[in-house]
Design a protein around this motif. Sequence first.
Motif, PDB file in Angstrom:
ATOM      1  N   CYS A  88       1.925   3.034  -0.350  1.00 14.11           N
ATOM      2  CA  CYS A  88       1.220   2.160  -1.278  1.00 14.11           C
ATOM      3  C   CYS A  88      -0.121   1.740  -0.676  1.00 14.11           C
ATOM      4  O   CYS A  88      -0.172   1.261   0.460  1.00 14.11           O
ATOM      5  N   ARG A 101      -1.862  -0.658  -1.660  1.00 11.68           N
ATOM      6  CA  ARG A 101      -1.973  -2.116  -1.741  1.00 11.68           C
ATOM      7  C   ARG A 101      -1.215  -2.822  -0.626  1.00 11.68           C
ATOM      8  O   ARG A 101      -1.724  -3.734  -0.002  1.00 11.68           O
ATOM      9  N   CYS A 102       0.056  -2.370  -0.393  1.00 15.79           N
ATOM     10  CA  CYS A 102       0.885  -3.121   0.567  1.00 15.79           C
ATOM     11  C   CYS A 102       1.473  -2.255   1.677  1.00 15.79           C
ATOM     12  O   CYS A 102       2.118  -2.771   2.586  1.00 15.79           O
ATOM     13  N   CYS A 126       5.323   1.997  -6.134  1.00 17.80           N
ATOM     14  CA  CYS A 126       5.719   1.164  -5.004  1.00 17.80           C
ATOM     15  C   CYS A 126       6.897   0.275  -5.400  1.00 17.80           C
ATOM     16  O   CYS A 126       6.780  -0.528  -6.326  1.00 17.80           O
ATOM     17  N   CYS A 159       5.728  -3.732  -4.580  1.00 20.54           N
ATOM     18  CA  CYS A 159       4.764  -4.511  -5.370  1.00 20.54           C
ATOM     19  C   CYS A 159       4.546  -3.964  -6.785  1.00 20.54           C
ATOM     20  O   CYS A 159       3.843  -4.568  -7.582  1.00 20.54           O
TER      21      CYS A 159
HETATM   22 ZN   LIG Z   1       2.978  -1.861  -2.826  1.00 23.41          ZN
END
Ligand SMILES: [Zn+2]
Length: 171
Positions: free
Chosen positions: A12, A14-15, A32, A35
């Motif tokens: 991911c 983002r995270c 993901c 998230c």
């Molecule tokens: Zn994520």
Amino acid sequence: MSAQHIEEINFCIRCGQPLAKEFCFGRLRPKCPACGWVYFADPKVAVAALIQKNDKILLTRRANDPQRGLWSLPAGFVDAGEDPLQAIARECLEETGLSTRAGRLIDVLYGQEHPRGAHILIAYQMEILGGELRPGDDVDRVDFFAREALPPLAFHTTQKILQRAQEMDQS
Ligand SMILES: [Zn+2]
């Protein structure tokens, strides 16, 4: 045209969690589990230029792989946030030394010729405004060729674009 190569993504953005594959928005996509972020692969878009002078066609010789040593129309990728018309003028200048402006749109082609190639290719006729012919960027030679005496070509799309332009001239 061969199967479309889509870049794979494993984590991911983002995270940082490992992604799972989940059926969403009509097909299996990396998602993901932490998230909920979904990865949508975007097509790579490229532009190509047909530049003619006295019935001859401007080609560039590729200095790098794939297809190093073979010839193609001046071409390159459209950057994110860049107008394709700007992209083609930029590529013409970088690869051939010529400043150009866009003429007619010749065609929009879909299909990847190699795994690092574009998915969508926009071909423009370009008119020469000025500059001096000299190879640059990822090109080591530039030259004009008669249609009946083209050097070995790197990509099938070159012939397609030439054919399409000829059809347009005849109609
Ligand atoms: Zn994520």
